[in-house]
Design a protein around this motif. Structure first.
Motif, PDB file in Angstrom:
ATOM      1  N   ALA A   1      30.278 -21.593  24.342  1.00  0.00           N
ATOM      2  CA  ALA A   1      29.112 -21.226  23.548  1.00  0.00           C
ATOM      3  C   ALA A   1      29.380 -19.969  22.720  1.00  0.00           C
ATOM      4  O   ALA A   1      28.959 -19.876  21.561  1.00  0.00           O
ATOM      5  CB  ALA A   1      27.894 -21.017  24.452  1.00  0.00           C
ATOM      6  N   ALA A   2      30.080 -19.003  23.294  1.00  0.00           N
ATOM      7  CA  ALA A   2      30.387 -17.769  22.564  1.00  0.00           C
ATOM      8  C   ALA A   2      31.327 -18.048  21.390  1.00  0.00           C
ATOM      9  O   ALA A   2      31.149 -17.487  20.299  1.00  0.00           O
ATOM     10  CB  ALA A   2      30.999 -16.736  23.503  1.00  0.00           C
ATOM     11  N   ALA A   3      32.311 -18.916  21.583  1.00  0.00           N
ATOM     12  CA  ALA A   3      33.225 -19.256  20.494  1.00  0.00           C
ATOM     13  C   ALA A   3      32.471 -19.959  19.366  1.00  0.00           C
ATOM     14  O   ALA A   3      32.649 -19.627  18.182  1.00  0.00           O
ATOM     15  CB  ALA A   3      34.359 -20.140  20.999  1.00  0.00           C
TER      16      ALA A   3
ATOM     17  N   ALA B   1      37.717 -21.781  15.502  1.00  0.00           N
ATOM     18  CA  ALA B   1      37.419 -20.845  16.599  1.00  0.00           C
ATOM     19  C   ALA B   1      38.041 -21.342  17.902  1.00  0.00           C
ATOM     20  O   ALA B   1      38.675 -20.571  18.634  1.00  0.00           O
ATOM     21  CB  ALA B   1      35.908 -20.673  16.764  1.00  0.00           C
ATOM     22  N   PHE B   2      37.894 -22.635  18.192  1.00  0.00           N
ATOM     23  CA  PHE B   2      38.477 -23.182  19.421  1.00  0.00           C
ATOM     24  C   PHE B   2      40.002 -23.176  19.358  1.00  0.00           C
ATOM     25  O   PHE B   2      40.665 -22.908  20.354  1.00  0.00           O
ATOM     26  CB  PHE B   2      37.946 -24.584  19.694  1.00  0.00           C
ATOM     27  CG  PHE B   2      36.490 -24.591  20.085  1.00  0.00           C
ATOM     28  CD1 PHE B   2      36.001 -23.748  21.064  1.00  0.00           C
ATOM     29  CD2 PHE B   2      35.602 -25.437  19.450  1.00  0.00           C
ATOM     30  CE1 PHE B   2      34.661 -23.749  21.418  1.00  0.00           C
ATOM     31  CE2 PHE B   2      34.259 -25.450  19.793  1.00  0.00           C
ATOM     32  CZ  PHE B   2      33.784 -24.599  20.777  1.00  0.00           C
ATOM     33  N   THR B   3      40.556 -23.438  18.180  1.00  0.00           N
ATOM     34  CA  THR B   3      42.006 -23.399  18.011  1.00  0.00           C
ATOM     35  C   THR B   3      42.543 -21.992  18.286  1.00  0.00           C
ATOM     36  O   THR B   3      43.577 -21.825  18.935  1.00  0.00           O
ATOM     37  CB  THR B   3      42.392 -23.848  16.583  1.00  0.00           C
ATOM     38  OG1 THR B   3      41.948 -25.199  16.398  1.00  0.00           O
ATOM     39  CG2 THR B   3      43.884 -23.765  16.360  1.00  0.00           C
ATOM     40  N   GLN B   4      41.818 -20.987  17.811  1.00  0.00           N
ATOM     41  CA  GLN B   4      42.273 -19.612  17.995  1.00  0.00           C
ATOM     42  C   GLN B   4      42.192 -19.152  19.447  1.00  0.00           C
ATOM     43  O   GLN B   4      43.016 -18.348  19.879  1.00  0.00           O
ATOM     44  CB  GLN B   4      41.471 -18.665  17.104  1.00  0.00           C
ATOM     45  CG  GLN B   4      41.828 -18.784  15.644  1.00  0.00           C
ATOM     46  CD  GLN B   4      41.137 -17.731  14.796  1.00  0.00           C
ATOM     47  OE1 GLN B   4      40.778 -16.654  15.264  1.00  0.00           O
ATOM     48  NE2 GLN B   4      40.962 -18.037  13.521  1.00  0.00           N
ATOM     49  N   ILE B   5      41.214 -19.652  20.212  1.00  0.00           N
ATOM     50  CA  ILE B   5      41.104 -19.183  21.597  1.00  0.00           C
ATOM     51  C   ILE B   5      41.901 -20.042  22.588  1.00  0.00           C
ATOM     52  O   ILE B   5      42.126 -19.622  23.719  1.00  0.00           O
ATOM     53  CB  ILE B   5      39.651 -19.083  22.070  1.00  0.00           C
ATOM     54  CG1 ILE B   5      38.972 -20.445  22.132  1.00  0.00           C
ATOM     55  CG2 ILE B   5      38.870 -18.099  21.216  1.00  0.00           C
ATOM     56  CD1 ILE B   5      37.631 -20.432  22.831  1.00  0.00           C
ATOM     57  N   THR B   6      42.352 -21.226  22.157  1.00  0.00           N
ATOM     58  CA  THR B   6      43.061 -22.129  23.055  1.00  0.00           C
ATOM     59  C   THR B   6      44.268 -21.482  23.732  1.00  0.00           C
ATOM     60  O   THR B   6      44.422 -21.590  24.949  1.00  0.00           O
ATOM     61  CB  THR B   6      43.466 -23.414  22.319  1.00  0.00           C
ATOM     62  OG1 THR B   6      42.272 -24.091  21.928  1.00  0.00           O
ATOM     63  CG2 THR B   6      44.286 -24.331  23.197  1.00  0.00           C
ATOM     64  N   PRO B   7      45.139 -20.772  23.014  1.00  0.00           N
ATOM     65  CA  PRO B   7      46.302 -20.186  23.702  1.00  0.00           C
ATOM     66  C   PRO B   7      45.970 -18.951  24.538  1.00  0.00           C
ATOM     67  O   PRO B   7      46.811 -18.465  25.278  1.00  0.00           O
ATOM     68  CB  PRO B   7      47.250 -19.832  22.562  1.00  0.00           C
ATOM     69  CG  PRO B   7      46.391 -19.681  21.358  1.00  0.00           C
ATOM     70  CD  PRO B   7      45.209 -20.584  21.568  1.00  0.00           C
ATOM     71  N   GLY B   8      44.753 -18.444  24.405  1.00  0.00           N
ATOM     72  CA  GLY B   8      44.400 -17.224  25.123  1.00  0.00           C
ATOM     73  C   GLY B   8      44.707 -16.008  24.271  1.00  0.00           C
ATOM     74  O   GLY B   8      45.389 -16.109  23.250  1.00  0.00           O
TER      75      GLY B   8
END
Length: 75
Positions: free
Chosen positions: A38-40, A64-71
């Motif tokens: 939800a935050a992403a 946004a999800f692509t950027q957070i996927t690797p951590g």
């Protein structure tokens, strides 16, 4: 759902987190996953609403999800 500053955005993000928890079978009170998703999405929505980027919202959410996927990178 209303995004932006203020309590409305918090309510929208909470509603989205609850929907993510329901769909993924996670527990909103014990799992961070629904709130992270939800935050992403909320960050992408705020970026869109700020008006500085003409990219379609669907593409911004995917990014946004692509950027957070690797951590996050190490500090």
């Amino acid at each position: 759902m209303a995004w932006g500053a203020g309590p409305g955005s918090a309510n929208a993000e909470a509603e989205l987190a609850a929907a993510v928890a329901e769909r993924t079978g996670t527990d909103l009170t014990t799992d961070m996953y629904p709130r992270l998703v939800a935050a992403a999405a909320g960050t992408a929505m705020q970026h869109y609403l700020d008006g500085g980027d003409p990219t379609p919202i669907e593409q911004l959410i995917t990014e946004a999800f692509t950027q957070i996927t690797p951590g996050p990178p190490p500090p």
